[in-house]
Design a protein around this motif. Sequence first.
Motif, PDB file in Angstrom:
ATOM      1  N   UNK A 197      22.540  48.990  37.380  1.00  0.00           N
ATOM      2  CA  UNK A 197      22.133  50.105  38.301  1.00  0.00           C
ATOM      3  C   UNK A 197      21.327  49.256  39.536  1.00  0.00           C
ATOM      4  N   UNK A 198      21.773  49.854  40.662  1.00  0.00           N
ATOM      5  CA  UNK A 198      20.864  48.738  41.990  1.00  0.00           C
ATOM      6  C   UNK A 198      20.858  49.936  42.987  1.00  0.00           C
ATOM      7  N   UNK A 199      19.553  50.302  43.219  1.00  0.00           N
ATOM      8  CA  UNK A 199      19.155  51.233  44.289  1.00  0.00           C
ATOM      9  C   UNK A 199      19.956  52.680  43.426  1.00  0.00           C
ATOM     10  N   UNK A 200      20.633  53.266  44.448  1.00  0.00           N
ATOM     11  CA  UNK A 200      21.509  54.608  44.076  1.00  0.00           C
ATOM     12  C   UNK A 200      22.851  54.476  43.715  1.00  0.00           C
ATOM     13  N   UNK A 201      23.186  53.225  43.670  1.00  0.00           N
ATOM     14  CA  UNK A 201      24.501  52.996  43.131  1.00  0.00           C
ATOM     15  C   UNK A 201      24.849  52.117  41.764  1.00  0.00           C
ATOM     16  N   UNK A 202      25.832  52.224  41.417  1.00  0.00           N
ATOM     17  CA  UNK A 202      26.001  51.529  39.810  1.00  0.00           C
ATOM     18  C   UNK A 202      27.209  50.427  40.146  1.00  0.00           C
ATOM     19  N   UNK A 203      27.051  49.297  39.656  1.00  0.00           N
ATOM     20  CA  UNK A 203      27.922  48.164  39.932  1.00  0.00           C
ATOM     21  C   UNK A 203      28.573  48.129  38.635  1.00  0.00           C
ATOM     22  N   UNK A 204      30.052  47.759  38.494  1.00  0.00           N
ATOM     23  CA  UNK A 204      30.465  47.210  37.256  1.00  0.00           C
ATOM     24  C   UNK A 204      31.241  46.098  37.426  1.00  0.00           C
ATOM     25  N   UNK A 205      30.855  45.048  36.597  1.00  0.00           N
ATOM     26  CA  UNK A 205      31.479  43.771  36.680  1.00  0.00           C
ATOM     27  C   UNK A 205      32.587  43.772  35.452  1.00  0.00           C
ATOM     28  N   UNK A 206      33.678  43.267  35.883  1.00  0.00           N
ATOM     29  CA  UNK A 206      34.885  43.577  34.717  1.00  0.00           C
ATOM     30  C   UNK A 206      35.885  42.120  34.987  1.00  0.00           C
ATOM     31  N   UNK A 212      50.700  38.245  33.505  1.00  0.00           N
ATOM     32  CA  UNK A 212      52.060  37.847  33.985  1.00  0.00           C
ATOM     33  C   UNK A 212      51.954  38.859  35.224  1.00  0.00           C
ATOM     34  N   UNK A 213      52.777  38.370  36.212  1.00  0.00           N
ATOM     35  CA  UNK A 213      53.572  37.457  36.028  1.00  0.00           C
ATOM     36  C   UNK A 213      52.732  35.986  36.657  1.00  0.00           C
ATOM     37  N   UNK A 214      51.573  36.133  37.054  1.00  0.00           N
ATOM     38  CA  UNK A 214      50.775  35.038  37.319  1.00  0.00           C
ATOM     39  C   UNK A 214      49.280  35.348  36.653  1.00  0.00           C
ATOM     40  N   UNK A 215      48.748  34.446  36.037  1.00  0.00           N
ATOM     41  CA  UNK A 215      47.492  34.698  35.249  1.00  0.00           C
ATOM     42  C   UNK A 215      46.429  34.833  36.477  1.00  0.00           C
ATOM     43  N   UNK A 216      45.556  35.731  36.457  1.00  0.00           N
ATOM     44  CA  UNK A 216      44.342  36.279  37.279  1.00  0.00           C
ATOM     45  C   UNK A 216      43.153  35.641  36.166  1.00  0.00           C
ATOM     46  N   UNK A 217      42.862  36.470  35.163  1.00  0.00           N
ATOM     47  CA  UNK A 217      41.704  36.089  34.354  1.00  0.00           C
ATOM     48  C   UNK A 217      40.290  35.695  35.030  1.00  0.00           C
ATOM     49  N   UNK A 218      39.843  36.555  35.994  1.00  0.00           N
ATOM     50  CA  UNK A 218      38.625  36.341  36.459  1.00  0.00           C
ATOM     51  C   UNK A 218      38.102  37.673  36.632  1.00  0.00           C
ATOM     52  N   UNK A 219      36.666  37.401  37.329  1.00  0.00           N
ATOM     53  CA  UNK A 219      35.735  38.596  37.372  1.00  0.00           C
ATOM     54  C   UNK A 219      35.853  39.094  38.689  1.00  0.00           C
ATOM     55  N   UNK A 220      35.690  40.802  38.506  1.00  0.00           N
ATOM     56  CA  UNK A 220      35.608  41.333  39.679  1.00  0.00           C
ATOM     57  C   UNK A 220      34.538  42.300  39.762  1.00  0.00           C
ATOM     58  N   UNK A 221      34.505  43.149  40.723  1.00  0.00           N
ATOM     59  CA  UNK A 221      33.291  44.258  41.188  1.00  0.00           C
ATOM     60  C   UNK A 221      33.827  45.597  41.531  1.00  0.00           C
ATOM     61  N   UNK A 222      33.251  46.705  40.984  1.00  0.00           N
ATOM     62  CA  UNK A 222      33.603  47.873  41.410  1.00  0.00           C
ATOM     63  C   UNK A 222      32.285  48.636  41.539  1.00  0.00           C
ATOM     64  N   UNK A 223      32.050  49.710  42.282  1.00  0.00           N
ATOM     65  CA  UNK A 223      30.899  50.427  42.407  1.00  0.00           C
ATOM     66  C   UNK A 223      31.100  52.002  42.099  1.00  0.00           C
ATOM     67  N   UNK A 224      30.134  52.647  41.927  1.00  0.00           N
ATOM     68  CA  UNK A 224      30.134  54.230  41.719  1.00  0.00           C
ATOM     69  C   UNK A 224      28.834  54.646  41.971  1.00  0.00           C
ATOM     70  N   UNK A 225      28.828  56.227  42.123  1.00  0.00           N
ATOM     71  CA  UNK A 225      27.558  56.930  42.314  1.00  0.00           C
ATOM     72  C   UNK A 225      26.952  57.224  41.076  1.00  0.00           C
ATOM     73  N   UNK A 226      27.630  57.151  39.992  1.00  0.00           N
ATOM     74  CA  UNK A 226      27.043  57.304  38.670  1.00  0.00           C
ATOM     75  C   UNK A 226      27.622  56.535  37.461  1.00  0.00           C
ATOM     76  N   UNK A 227      27.054  56.410  36.386  1.00  0.00           N
ATOM     77  CA  UNK A 227      27.720  55.535  35.287  1.00  0.00           C
ATOM     78  C   UNK A 227      29.139  55.967  35.088  1.00  0.00           C
ATOM     79  N   UNK A 228      29.485  57.215  34.937  1.00  0.00           N
ATOM     80  CA  UNK A 228      30.767  57.663  34.870  1.00  0.00           C
ATOM     81  C   UNK A 228      31.777  57.696  35.885  1.00  0.00           C
TER      82      UNK A 228
END
Length: 634
Positions: A197-206, A212-228
């Motif tokens: 939780x940062x300020x009034x938003x939530x961040x998800x690192x995933x 396949x077809x090309x491996x990504x296997x890396x870290x990305x980020x999404x945001x939301x106004x609530x945990x759900x």
Amino acid sequence: MRGCFLSLAILFASISGIAQTGDSVYLFSYFINNGEDGLHLVWSEDGLSWEVLNNNRSFLTPNTGKDNLMRDPCIIQTPDGIFHMVWTVSWGEKGIGYARSADLMNWSEQSYLPVMEHEKKAQNCWAPEIYYDEEDETFMIFWSTTIPGRFPETDGTGDGNNNHRMYYVSSKNMVEFSETKLLYDPGFNSIDGTLLKHGDRYLMFLKDETRKPKARKNIKLATAPSPAGPWSPASEAIYSKDWAEGPTIVRVGDRWILYFDRYTEHAFGALTSTDLENWTDISDQVSFPEGTRHGSILKVSGANLEKLINMGKQFADLWEYAGIAVEEPGYTVWGTSPIMDEQNQVHLFVARWPAELKVDPGWRSHSEIAHYMGPSPEGPFRFSDIALTGTGKDTWDRYGAHNPTIHKLGNKYVLLYIGNNNPETPPHPANQHIGMALSSSLNGPWEKVNGNGLILSPPIDSSYWNYGASNGVNNPALLCHPDSGFYLYFKSEGGMMGLARSRKIEGPYEQVPGPVTSNEQTIEDGYAFIHKDKICLLTTDNHGILEKGGGLLWTSDDGLNFKLSEQGFYPAKKYLGKEKLRLARRHYGGEIIKFERPQLLMIDEEPACLYVTSGYHFFGKESTASYVMRLKTE
């Protein structure tokens, strides 16, 4: 007033360097190998260099799930001081593991939470995380699961048949849970979500788990106004390299550090950011012990860390079994309260009643308080006299005098007890009350205060927490406060502890409107004392808040609000061993051979012995006994 304070000197060996760690340090939970041996912990002051705890031995061995694994351990601490942990129990089961602890060393019974059992095709539950929303006072547990055919557009893109999405449940108490719901579908195979939780938003690192077809296997980020949610589309990868997983994040000074498992390299990496948008790779600056695998990070107090470093120095580990204190042929023996006189003789005030009445109903109908004497804390003790009995008349304590506790205040001895006016059910146990008697000698005579001895009854104010209490008020514990007179702690409705206060020892005692503990499961048999400048309550843990059949140590700065601190004592088996208890005979209680009614003997304002009783006679005798535990010497 200070002279009547039952103070406890510092018992635990202190680590001088801990004082230099400031108010909080960083703790990282992880597993090694395949997770077979359970939970591991390391700590850091700067978030970069990490040191092992417990010689890199496990703090908790897994015993739930078919495979008995403890992978991906995620730990949080809630405002009440309790740590909660979830973990992956297996590569292919439909549930996750859960346990809680007050000190990270002693854990509750491990639970298997069947969060995906309703999905017949579900293949797994991986990398669960637990999040606590303080505003809503709600837990959220989320994890990744593959359900073949559920997201056909990305079938075949993962390792084998894996095609994960994130799901969640919520709970107010970690006992009852909502139905399972989809948390996030980023449009690709994804695992290892973690929330911030940062300020009034939530961040998800995933982790993008696409292979396949090309491996990504890396870290990305999404945001939301609530945990759900609802969650935004995932960002581009925030780490320039692939094959990273298990992100976890913490604030260190003026920057954020995101840690992740570079699992193909058998090493940990880290990114740092001041704005959570621009990231710098600092993997060459972090140093984790070899073999560290996916886990979670949290801040803990220096006091928490000191306990972890001083493994084996918590209250429950101070004691060793010394022997039987009192056993009386023909009598059931129960609560045993000790005190030492000026000639160093030890006196025990003991609840007892005829053994043929059994433990129940004998305690409520025929209990009397007997006085025993001995030359040392370990005895041997001989019967001296009967201090108090039920009146047999139309009084509040007509039937029985039970659960005594003895103190010396000034030149007077103070004996507290409970009684009732009808041992039948109903009205018992709602008619339990607390009484007090005073004497200038431990041999009596005992004079009941206020004529009839009564000092505390259930409140008549309907706004009080224990108005109409089904168990009355019982099991007194007395403390002489240096600033506020006399504190009388007691058990009442819901198995919680309450408080009544008075400026004079004989009262009147005025009850505090609310309870002083916030336990959801019953505790009882409190004993009040001082430890490290904290007001403490030592209680039983009969229902498994930390360990069923053990004890709990609760601490408070003001004596009004207590938090669970650590385990107070263990079940009897821990001290005596299985072989010594092979003849143990049950007279009352369940299958666990546990201690009841703990009472401390203080010598020179330090604890010397712990007196307890049990529903079992440890060595097979025909009625119960009380036992003495002595303080270990280094």
